[in-house]
Design a protein around this motif. Structure first.
Motif, PDB file in Angstrom:
ATOM      1  N   ILE A 151     -79.417  29.295  32.221  1.00  8.59           N
ATOM      2  CA  ILE A 151     -78.189  29.300  33.029  1.00  8.59           C
ATOM      3  C   ILE A 151     -78.525  29.517  34.501  1.00  8.59           C
ATOM      4  O   ILE A 151     -79.453  30.257  34.844  1.00  8.59           O
ATOM      5  CB  ILE A 151     -77.230  30.391  32.495  1.00  8.59           C
ATOM      6  CG1 ILE A 151     -76.793  30.012  31.071  1.00  8.59           C
ATOM      7  CG2 ILE A 151     -76.015  30.556  33.408  1.00  8.59           C
ATOM      8  CD1 ILE A 151     -76.064  31.103  30.329  1.00  8.59           C
ATOM      9  N   ILE A 167     -76.658  24.844  35.443  1.00  8.02           N
ATOM     10  CA  ILE A 167     -76.155  25.003  34.078  1.00  8.02           C
ATOM     11  C   ILE A 167     -75.200  26.199  34.073  1.00  8.02           C
ATOM     12  O   ILE A 167     -75.558  27.296  34.510  1.00  8.02           O
ATOM     13  CB  ILE A 167     -77.310  25.269  33.086  1.00  8.02           C
ATOM     14  CG1 ILE A 167     -78.399  24.186  33.197  1.00  8.02           C
ATOM     15  CG2 ILE A 167     -76.781  25.407  31.661  1.00  8.02           C
ATOM     16  CD1 ILE A 167     -78.042  22.872  32.591  1.00  8.02           C
ATOM     17  N   TYR A 168     -73.966  25.960  33.601  1.00  9.95           N
ATOM     18  CA  TYR A 168     -72.968  27.037  33.588  1.00  9.95           C
ATOM     19  C   TYR A 168     -73.009  27.850  32.302  1.00  9.95           C
ATOM     20  O   TYR A 168     -72.652  29.017  32.285  1.00  9.95           O
ATOM     21  CB  TYR A 168     -71.551  26.451  33.691  1.00  9.95           C
ATOM     22  CG  TYR A 168     -71.329  25.529  34.855  1.00  9.95           C
ATOM     23  CD1 TYR A 168     -71.623  25.941  36.160  1.00  9.95           C
ATOM     24  CD2 TYR A 168     -70.818  24.242  34.669  1.00  9.95           C
ATOM     25  CE1 TYR A 168     -71.406  25.091  37.234  1.00  9.95           C
ATOM     26  CE2 TYR A 168     -70.597  23.388  35.733  1.00  9.95           C
ATOM     27  CZ  TYR A 168     -70.892  23.818  37.016  1.00  9.95           C
ATOM     28  OH  TYR A 168     -70.685  22.980  38.072  1.00  9.95           O
ATOM     29  N   ASP A 169     -73.371  27.174  31.228  1.00  8.68           N
ATOM     30  CA  ASP A 169     -73.210  27.800  29.921  1.00  8.68           C
ATOM     31  C   ASP A 169     -74.288  27.250  28.989  1.00  8.68           C
ATOM     32  O   ASP A 169     -74.550  26.042  29.002  1.00  8.68           O
ATOM     33  CB  ASP A 169     -71.808  27.461  29.372  1.00  8.68           C
ATOM     34  CG  ASP A 169     -71.487  28.204  28.094  1.00  8.68           C
ATOM     35  OD1 ASP A 169     -71.935  29.355  27.955  1.00  8.68           O
ATOM     36  OD2 ASP A 169     -70.801  27.629  27.229  1.00  8.68           O
ATOM     37  N   GLY A 225     -72.907  21.934  32.249  1.00 11.86           N
ATOM     38  CA  GLY A 225     -73.522  22.000  33.575  1.00 11.86           C
ATOM     39  C   GLY A 225     -72.946  20.974  34.524  1.00 11.86           C
ATOM     40  O   GLY A 225     -72.172  20.098  34.117  1.00 11.86           O
TER      41      GLY A 225
END
Lengths: 250, 250
Positions: free
Chosen positions: B151, B173-175, B193
């Protein structure tokens, strides 16, 4: 040193022209025979005997076959050897060495089939080869009320595809169930019986769906047993939803 | 009267040579363009714009495309019309009329991918086209410990397949999650992302599996960001396990 091997296999029927060997067709029997005979000598051919046929597009979770192998090999080695040679749409899930009087076809006393029906409005692209499709709402209670009529010994002439030339259409169904899988939005049927006529499960499922939709009376099976007329049952659910789940032996 | 239609589609990538049109290949874009243009006049060609490509064998649950249609049609009619013409391995799951400044590719601000890994010992014939396969036991806690390293904003050069010629390898990348599906005996990864490099998800999954198996240290991603060397990440998980799950817009 020849021993008899009973193997249980699962296959995705999508790309097979059914179980039984046919000239110029890719069948389950032919890929199995090719794999087994890769381990035999040049002058011997080892035939494979299945519990029965499945049609093109029909799947198996527990089809059973046997063959006689003339070279020493443990059941576990046989399982691994076959899986290393089989194409990825057919896998050996169990292998055991059995007495010589075992026969995949002649010593079975029954089979269990599963039929999956997708109820989505449009065909789900990931299920097109793995379910039948019925977009109409069905009343599950009506189907459940019809299932006791399926169980027992009946003349299934109305549920036998034309072209079949068996002597008797009398078969015994031991178990018939349906459940709704809410997550998958599917109806799952299961039928266990002494034996099944050609297309019997697929015709029974199509008839049960019409009962669930209200297009037939709940107890229409009783009438269909009497009239002994394939044209009265009409529809055949597609091969893609049918799975040979288990073959029973003593 | 021309209006812009945003459609969300799901497809089984098995029999497509990827999303993007190519000469003499069956692609998702080409079957969509064929369907849409069946409803256009002879002298007009309506092009389809996708949110991005997917490779051959990669699936989609929520790919987004747009096109401009010059004849009056409601969103619901468009959805039904397209589904009546599309092949069964591609389905429209949603359709809406959007403002003219919507663009499937240029106004997206992120995507979500899912990757399914089957952990059976032998390849399951029903999953061969729908999962990656990793028979080795993995320690899920190790993978979970590595995911926070994924992340954030990083230079993903080590995770970009050669042949790509984008200017920057920096992505956010968010998650990043993983869970074990005990019933299916699968590991399910998800990544959301801002954007992804060519083969990035498949290379990240292969690296995470090696971390789970103990072949790499848990925090190897931090080293891989530094070395910026594709050869250090080595493996690429197969296309069959990858699903484009969602494309994000405002």
């Amino acid at each position: 040193m020849t021993k008899r091997y009973k193997i249980t296999i699962a296959y995705d029927g999508t790309n097979f022209a059914g179980f039984q060997s046919q000239p110029h067709q890719r069948t389950v029997q032919s890929v199995l025979e090719r794999a087994v005979n890769k381990m035999s000598k040049k002058d011997e051919f080892i035939p494979i005997f299945g519990s029965g046929r499945t049609d093109s597009g029909v799947h198996a979770l527990g089809q059973v076959v046997h063959f006689d192998f003339p070279h020493e090999m443990s059941a576990d080695s046989m399982l691994k050897a076959l899986n290393s040679m089989l194409p990825l749409d057919c896998v050996v899930v169990d292998c055991e060495i059995v007495p010589d009087d075992f026969h995949a076809r002649f010593t079975t006393h029954g089979k269990r089939y599963m039929y999956r029906v997708s109820q989505s409005y449009f065909v789900d692209p990931f299920k097109r080869n793995y379910t039948g499709h019925y977009k109409y709402p069905v009343n599950l209670e009506k189907i459940k009320a019809a299932l006791p009529d399926v169980i027992g010994t009946h003349d299934f002439t109305s549920f036998c595809a034309s072209g079949s030339n068996v002597k008797s259409h009398v078969r015994t169904i031991y178990d018939a169930t349906v459940r709704r899988d809410e997550v998958q939005n599917e109806l799952i049927f299961e039928f266990a019986g002494s034996g099944f006529l050609y297309n019997q499960v697929r015709i029974m499922v199509a008839t049960l769906l019409e009962i669930g939709r209200g297009k037939r009376p709940v107890h229409d099976f009783l009438r269909l047993y009497e009239v002994k007329d394939r044209n009265e049952a009409r529809e055949t659910a597609p091969a893609s939803g049918l799975y040979l789940k288990e073959v029973y032996y003593d």
